[in-house]
Design a protein around this motif. Sequence first.
Motif, short mmCIF file in Angstrom:
data_model
loop_
_atom_site.label_atom_id
_atom_site.label_comp_id
_atom_site.label_asym_id
_atom_site.label_seq_id
_atom_site.Cartn_x
_atom_site.Cartn_y
_atom_site.Cartn_z
N ALA A 43 0.84 -1.20 0.00
CA ALA A 43 0.00 0.00 0.00
C ALA A 43 0.88 1.25 0.00
N LYS A 44 0.41 2.27 -0.67
CA LYS A 44 1.16 3.53 -0.69
C LYS A 44 1.01 4.25 0.65
N HIS A 45 -0.11 4.01 1.33
CA HIS A 45 -0.38 4.70 2.59
C HIS A 45 -1.17 3.77 3.50
N ILE A 46 -0.78 3.66 4.77
CA ILE A 46 -1.56 2.92 5.76
C ILE A 46 -1.66 3.72 7.04
N GLY A 47 -2.59 3.30 7.87
CA GLY A 47 -2.75 3.88 9.19
C GLY A 47 -2.71 2.80 10.24
N ILE A 48 -2.03 3.08 11.33
CA ILE A 48 -2.05 2.21 12.49
C ILE A 48 -2.84 2.94 13.56
N ALA A 49 -3.86 2.26 14.10
CA ALA A 49 -4.75 2.87 15.07
C ALA A 49 -4.65 2.13 16.40
N GLY A 50 -5.05 2.83 17.46
CA GLY A 50 -5.06 2.23 18.79
C GLY A 50 -4.73 3.23 19.87
N LYS A 51 -5.40 4.35 19.84
CA LYS A 51 -5.15 5.39 20.84
C LYS A 51 -5.28 4.81 22.24
N ASN A 52 -4.34 5.13 23.09
CA ASN A 52 -4.28 4.67 24.49
C ASN A 52 -4.05 3.16 24.63
N ALA A 53 -3.47 2.54 23.62
CA ALA A 53 -3.17 1.11 23.68
C ALA A 53 -2.15 0.82 24.77
N CYS A 54 -2.33 -0.32 25.42
CA CYS A 54 -1.38 -0.78 26.44
C CYS A 54 -0.62 -2.01 25.97
N SER A 55 -1.07 -2.63 24.89
CA SER A 55 -0.41 -3.80 24.33
C SER A 55 -0.63 -3.79 22.82
N CYS A 56 0.17 -4.57 22.10
CA CYS A 56 0.03 -4.59 20.64
C CYS A 56 -1.35 -5.09 20.22
N SER A 57 -1.99 -5.93 21.02
CA SER A 57 -3.32 -6.44 20.67
C SER A 57 -4.39 -5.35 20.69
#
Length: 105
Positions: free
Chosen positions: A80-94
């Motif tokens: 992909a030319k562009h992706i987003g990773i989301a997870g505001k306030n995440a405490c673990s990768c899950s």
Amino acid sequence: MTNLDCTVTNCVYNDEKCCCKGDIEVKGESARKTEETCCGSFVERKAGQEKSAAGQPTKGIDVSCEACKCEFNEDYKCSAKHIGIAGKNACSCSETECASFCFRE
């Protein structure tokens, strides 16, 4: 390289929604939905901990990807030319996810 926007602002590698790690790994080998993916490179920033000194924040990043059923996965690399990773306030990768995952049948 893939342009990355990351809203996981409490990751040690995040600097103003850019990643300082240089490369990341998206996990979710059998993912069929966005929620079944995660950023395997996530490391929670603890209170008072500085940002990682791994590198400079950049939008262009190498993304290895285990989400084999994503239409952007080409031989375990994100195309992909562009992706987003989301997870505001995440405490673990899950608690993170690849917001750009697109299921391929």
